[in-house]
Design a protein around this motif. Structure first.
Motif, PDB file in Angstrom:
ATOM      1  N   GLU A  89      -8.965   0.429  -4.021  1.00  0.00           N
ATOM      2  CA  GLU A  89     -10.110   1.025  -3.528  1.00  0.00           C
ATOM      3  C   GLU A  89      -9.803   2.033  -2.424  1.00  0.00           C
ATOM      4  O   GLU A  89     -10.601   3.151  -2.504  1.00  0.00           O
ATOM      5  CB  GLU A  89     -11.320  -0.065  -2.970  1.00  0.00           C
ATOM      6  N   ARG A  90      -8.931   1.619  -1.505  1.00  0.00           N
ATOM      7  CA  ARG A  90      -8.607   2.797  -0.362  1.00  0.00           C
ATOM      8  C   ARG A  90      -7.957   3.900  -1.025  1.00  0.00           C
ATOM      9  O   ARG A  90      -7.986   4.813  -0.365  1.00  0.00           O
ATOM     10  CB  ARG A  90      -7.685   2.035   0.627  1.00  0.00           C
ATOM     11  N   THR A 114       0.752  -1.233   0.179  1.00  0.00           N
ATOM     12  CA  THR A 114      -0.068   0.055   0.036  1.00  0.00           C
ATOM     13  C   THR A 114       0.897   1.053   0.018  1.00  0.00           C
ATOM     14  O   THR A 114       0.433   2.050  -0.585  1.00  0.00           O
ATOM     15  CB  THR A 114      -0.960   0.188   1.205  1.00  0.00           C
TER      16      THR A 114
END
Length: 272
Positions: A241-242, A157
């Motif tokens: 999506e985050r 991430t």
């Protein structure tokens, strides 16, 4: 006072850097540490040809594998060639990526680039799953890799976030990625594979209950088999999506066509 195990352990502090001439040595160190391919699949649109077609001939040319010493001569030969080609692209300004560091040691990687450079040569022989799915996509994020001992700590991430920001600074536009719909850990699938075979009737019956999910505007997609030791290099839908990516369609070019090994990829896009 003697430090306890809890006192001695500290979570790694992550930092990111762009792939460049200066950081290429870290890129080499990272890919050697994770025993990976060196990331030439997407820049070239294909894996580079092996030294020979058969394993016997490769062993004759380069030496036989020794698993006890983790020595795989043909893989090492391929890695050296891949890294040499990647170095040429970096020096020409045609390769982009983000390296993630833990205490100055490279532990993660995210490959991104302009759609026309992934792959660099696009013609009628280029497989559709190597080309941007949407013609308006200006950028692609194609590969995420984390060293095994740092998985589950947010490395991918962190790399993805830095890649999006780097694209923004380079002018932005539509970014495209094709992550798996969602990961699914399952030991039973492996047990049936070992016992009866991957294409057996027992496997076919078992897969009737393989998990699926419905994505609004996309349709029904199948889970992707993963374990704590394996992770798909394209990432998973939730992490995109985050950051604001939206799923637009099931990826018909990248999803599995085989009933005995089900998984679906989704096309996700973000404009920055």
């Amino acid at each position: 006072m003697v430090a306890t195990t809890a006192d001695a352990w500290k979570p790694a502090r992550f930092a990111t850097k762009e792939l460049s001439r200066r950081t290429f040595v870290d890129f080499e160190a990272f890919h050697n540490s994770v025993h990976s391919c060196g990331c030439m699949l997407y820049p070239r649109g294909r894996h580079l040809s092996p030294a020979a077609v058969t394993a016997e001939k490769r062993a004759e040319l380069l030496g036989t594998p020794d698993r006890s010493k983790k020595k795989f001569p043909h893989h090492e030969w391929q890695m050296a060639r891949n890294l040499a080609e990647m170095k040429e692209l970096v020096w020409a300004g045609k390769a982009h990526g983000i390296l993630v560091y833990a205490d100055k040691e490279p532990v993660g990687w995210c490959q991104y680039g302009r759609a026309e450079e992934l792959p660099i040569e696009q013609n009628e022989k280029t497989p559709p799953n190597r080309i941007a799915r949407d013609p308006t996509s200006a950028w692609r994020i194609t590969c995420l890799t984390t060293r095994r001992d740092f998985r589950g700590q947010g490395v991918a991430t962190r790399a993805l976030t830095a890649a999006v920001e780097a694209i923004r600074k380079k002018g932005g536009g539509w970014i495209e990625a094709t992550p798996v719909a969602y990961p699914y850990s399952n030991r039973e699938w492996r047990k049936i594979k070992r016992t009866y075979g991957v294409r057996s009737e027992e496997m076919k019956e078992y897969l009737k209950t393989w998990p699926e999910m419905r994505i609004p505007g996309v349709g029904t997609v199948k889970a992707s088999l993963t374990t704590s030791q394996t992770a798909d290099h394209r990432g998973v839908m939730a992490m995109f999506e985050r950051l604001g990516f939206k799923p637009t369609q099931r990826d018909g070019h990248g999803s599995s066509p085989n009933w005995w090994s089900p998984y679906d990829l989704v096309v996700m896009r973000l404009k920055v």
